[in-house]
Design an enzyme around this catalytic site. Structure first.
Site, PDB file in Angstrom:
ATOM      1  N   GLN A  47      -2.630   2.658   5.882  1.00  0.00           N
ATOM      2  CA  GLN A  47      -2.853   1.551   4.953  1.00  0.00           C
ATOM      3  C   GLN A  47      -4.230   0.906   5.101  1.00  0.00           C
ATOM      4  O   GLN A  47      -4.706   0.253   4.190  1.00  0.00           O
ATOM      5  CB  GLN A  47      -1.759   0.493   5.128  1.00  0.00           C
ATOM      6  N   HIS A  67      -3.293  13.235  -3.108  1.00  0.00           N
ATOM      7  CA  HIS A  67      -4.318  14.143  -3.633  1.00  0.00           C
ATOM      8  C   HIS A  67      -3.739  15.116  -4.652  1.00  0.00           C
ATOM      9  O   HIS A  67      -4.412  15.512  -5.595  1.00  0.00           O
ATOM     10  CB  HIS A  67      -4.994  14.914  -2.489  1.00  0.00           C
ATOM     11  N   ARG A 105      -0.583  -5.832  15.930  1.00  0.00           N
ATOM     12  CA  ARG A 105       0.251  -4.644  15.791  1.00  0.00           C
ATOM     13  C   ARG A 105      -0.445  -3.678  14.839  1.00  0.00           C
ATOM     14  O   ARG A 105      -0.722  -4.021  13.688  1.00  0.00           O
ATOM     15  CB  ARG A 105       1.620  -5.037  15.209  1.00  0.00           C
ATOM     16  N   HIS A 150       4.003   5.197  11.751  1.00  0.00           N
ATOM     17  CA  HIS A 150       4.152   4.323  10.579  1.00  0.00           C
ATOM     18  C   HIS A 150       3.911   5.176   9.331  1.00  0.00           C
ATOM     19  O   HIS A 150       2.956   4.977   8.578  1.00  0.00           O
ATOM     20  CB  HIS A 150       3.185   3.141  10.676  1.00  0.00           C
ATOM     21  N   ASN A 194       8.388   3.034  12.699  1.00  0.00           N
ATOM     22  CA  ASN A 194       8.500   1.892  11.793  1.00  0.00           C
ATOM     23  C   ASN A 194       9.498   2.184  10.673  1.00  0.00           C
ATOM     24  O   ASN A 194       9.352   3.156   9.951  1.00  0.00           O
ATOM     25  CB  ASN A 194       7.132   1.590  11.166  1.00  0.00           C
ATOM     26  N   GLU A 195      10.507   1.325  10.556  1.00  0.00           N
ATOM     27  CA  GLU A 195      11.427   1.288   9.426  1.00  0.00           C
ATOM     28  C   GLU A 195      12.144   2.618   9.138  1.00  0.00           C
ATOM     29  O   GLU A 195      11.847   3.323   8.157  1.00  0.00           O
ATOM     30  CB  GLU A 195      10.704   0.788   8.166  1.00  0.00           C
ATOM     31  N   ASN A 335      11.483  -6.132  10.964  1.00  0.00           N
ATOM     32  CA  ASN A 335      10.662  -6.405   9.778  1.00  0.00           C
ATOM     33  C   ASN A 335      11.590  -7.007   8.738  1.00  0.00           C
ATOM     34  O   ASN A 335      12.609  -6.396   8.384  1.00  0.00           O
ATOM     35  CB  ASN A 335      10.092  -5.116   9.173  1.00  0.00           C
ATOM     36  N   TYR A 337      11.835  -9.296   4.916  1.00  0.00           N
ATOM     37  CA  TYR A 337      11.138  -9.869   3.758  1.00  0.00           C
ATOM     38  C   TYR A 337      12.045 -10.676   2.826  1.00  0.00           C
ATOM     39  O   TYR A 337      11.641 -11.717   2.336  1.00  0.00           O
ATOM     40  CB  TYR A 337      10.453  -8.758   2.946  1.00  0.00           C
ATOM     41  N   GLU A 406       7.176  -7.769  11.346  1.00  0.00           N
ATOM     42  CA  GLU A 406       6.599  -7.977  10.012  1.00  0.00           C
ATOM     43  C   GLU A 406       7.375  -9.057   9.281  1.00  0.00           C
ATOM     44  O   GLU A 406       8.614  -9.077   9.311  1.00  0.00           O
ATOM     45  CB  GLU A 406       6.724  -6.711   9.144  1.00  0.00           C
TER      46      GLU A 406
HETATM   47  C1  NOJ Z   1       7.051  -2.603   5.253  1.00  0.00           C
HETATM   48  C2  NOJ Z   1       6.093  -1.623   5.845  1.00  0.00           C
HETATM   49  O1  NOJ Z   1       6.269  -1.436   7.208  1.00  0.00           O
HETATM   50  C3  NOJ Z   1       4.643  -1.893   5.507  1.00  0.00           C
HETATM   51  O2  NOJ Z   1       3.956  -0.701   5.661  1.00  0.00           O
HETATM   52  C4  NOJ Z   1       4.557  -2.463   4.100  1.00  0.00           C
HETATM   53  O3  NOJ Z   1       3.251  -2.548   3.669  1.00  0.00           O
HETATM   54  C5  NOJ Z   1       5.212  -3.811   4.100  1.00  0.00           C
HETATM   55  N1  NOJ Z   1       6.562  -3.728   4.610  1.00  0.00           N
HETATM   56  C6  NOJ Z   1       5.220  -4.512   2.738  1.00  0.00           C
HETATM   57  O4  NOJ Z   1       5.960  -3.780   1.833  1.00  0.00           O
END
Ligand code: NOJ
Length: 511
Positions: A47, A67, A105, A150, A194-195, A335, A337, A406
């Site tokens: 990212q 690509h 992180r 990740h 991650n996730e 994480n 949200y 996160e």
């Molecule tokens: C989850 C992910 O770990 C991260 O890569 C992503 O950008 C954020 N949340 C926001 O969606």
């Protein structure tokens, strides 16, 4: 007179915001964080790094996908340059010093370190980049926290089946060992993966992340078991070979949103939804018995039998594997949200493609605009869901130590991000509610330090405390209002709902 009117208006506004978001904690104007509580920020290699084919790095699955089919990404963009952090990492660390944060992180790019995917060849230039970043952080007393994976799997491993190939347990273990060996003298916090849900469901059971395999009801379960075994392998390698000399911690970063029953009749449906959506990966590691949650095993086995499969599509663990995976995390990485509402009625039959993970779960979930703040639909702001989630984690898994790896908010750009500020404050406040009731939360990483490549959304959804100018070859980073607010939170170790930043230029406070 005018001033009184404004104060009254502000008060009414605050009360109505508080009401509509059910913020239990706005009763306090200023709230303190526990002593020793750590603040940081987070990013991930694909990212932010860019330099996608520089200095011997091999392609990963996102290079390959973007690509080959650029407009799968909403703005037809990719991470070729992204924030150019491969070159601009010193500026990134300078921003962290401006914010005054204690940890960073970030993730390692597997094919930047191991271009063949395997330990037979170590790419010195890639290693040097991470050494430079780690040393720059430590120079300013910022603790590096590394995520090993990740989402940017080496493309070559994908061609061998990626996370559906059980050999990935060995491959990931070998990679983890190299990383501990190279960086573990200075890095004490390791997140393996991650996730898991996003990796397995979105990447293998759906089309919303690379590699977009879309083998519903089959591939996500193959991936799920291999991923948990690979995590456990990386944990055991640290335990057996490095822990005594390096004294670090190893854990996994879960994505867990909260799933709220739409009404009292839906409590069971919401509970099952929480079990499928995140406890699926938590129960095998954090519960006393280990293994997948019983309801998940039952539902997938029953559906599979009904559908004429010879065995459950959920690949089960042997008793030895249950033991191998159980208790393999020193911290609960979270994480979080947002929150979804959940119900189940007859309309769920035939609602989802079958077989599929969602059909196995058998509930319907939704969000409403009632919780929308700002212009993005991406992160509905429901802070009380964070409180409920943290409470459930405390109650169901014997109050583990939690690091928030996160939490953040999407906008469509602009420096005056009051919506992000509101979201940050109310989520931190909800977290403090849970801490006051006993949850052992010790760290919080804001996602993200700066705008970056937001996967399928490209550069449209912006998560940064710092805005990045993608028109500018220098990728200039400019602090948003939220950066000044976060800095004040970190500096005062407290949350003041009424603080209004007056600075427009960032400075570095001498410690
Ligand atoms: C989850 C992910 O770990 C991260 O890569 C992503 O950008 C954020 N949340 C926001 O969606």
């Amino acid at each position: 007179m005018m001033l009184r009117f404004l104060t009254l208006f502000a008060l009414i506004f605050c009360i109505s915001v508080t009401e509509s978001h059910k913020i239990k904690s706005a009763r306090h104007d200023v709230r303190n964080f526990p002593e020793g509580f750590l603040f940081g920020t987070a990013t991930a290699s694909y990212q932010v790094e860019g330099a996608w084919d520089v200095d011997g790095k091999a392609p990963n699955i996102w290079d390959h996908m973007t690509h080959n089919d650029p407009c799968l990404i909403k703005d037809c963009s990719n991470g070729d340059i992204a924030d150019n952090s491969y070159y601009l990492y010193k500026r990134d660390v300078e921003m962290m010093r401006e914010l005054g944060i204690k940890f960073y992180r970030f993730s390692l790019s597997w094919p930047r370190i191991l271009p063949t995917s395997f330990p037979d060849e170590i790419n010195e230039a890639g290693v040097q980049y991470y050494n430079n970043l780690i040393d720059e952080l430590l120079k300013y007393n910022i603790e590096p926290m590394i995520t090993l994976y990740h989402w940017d799997l080496p493309q070559k491993l994908q061609e061998l089946g990626g996370w559906t190939n059980p050999f990935i347990v060995d491959w990931f273990g070998d990679y983890a060992r190299i990383a501990y060996r190279l960086f573990g003298d200075r890095v004490k916090y390791w997140m393996t993966i991650n996730e898991p849900y996003q990796v397995c469901y979105q990447g293998y059971g759906d089309v919303t992340k690379a590699p977009r395999l879309n083998m519903k009801g089959i591939a996500e379960y193959m991936c799920g078991k291999n991923l948990l075994m690979a995590h456990a392998r990386a944990y055991h390698i640290y335990d057996d070979e490095f822990r005594s000399s390096q004294n670090g911690v190893v854990f996994i970063a879960y994505s867990a949103q909260w799933y709220e029953p739409e009404s009292e009749n839906e409590i069971q449906a919401a509970e099952e939804c929480n079990q499928f959506m995140w406890a699926f990966y938590v129960h095998p590691i954090f519960s006393e018995t280990g293994d997948y949650p019983p309801i998940v095993k039952e539902r997938v086995a029953a559906k599979s039998a009904e559908q004429g499969f010879a065995r459950s599509r959920l690949i089960e663990f042997t008793p030895e594997e249950v033991d191998y995976v159980r208790d393999t995390a020193d911290i609960f990485g979270l994480n979080h949200y947002s929150t979804n509402f959940v119900y189940r009625n007859d309309s769920v039959n035939g609602y989802y493609e079958s077989p599929s993970f969602y059909d196995d779960m058998g509930v319907i979930m939704y969000q409403t605009d009632e919780y929308k703040i700002g212009e993005s639909d991406f992160t509905k702001s429901i802070p009380w869901g964070f409180y409920k989630l943290l409470t459930k984690i405390r109650e169901d898994y014997n109050n583990p130590t939690v690091f928030i790896c996160e939490n953040g908010f999407a906008t469509h750009g602009g420096l005056n991000d009051d919506d992000r500020v509101q979201n940050m404050r109310t989520y931190l406040s909800a977290m403090l509610d849970a801490i006051e009731e006993g949850s052992d939360v010790r760290a919080y990483a804001f996602w993200s330090l700066m705008d970056n490549f937001e996967w399928m959304q490209g550069y449209i959804e912006r998560f940064g405390l710092y805005e990045v100018d993608y028109e500018d070859p220098e990728r200039t980073r400019t602090p948003r209002k939220s950066a000044f607010v976060y800095k004040e939170i970190v500096k005062t170790h407290s949350l003041d709902f009424h603080y209004e930043p007056t600075d427009t230029v960032m400075t570095i406070d001498e410690l």
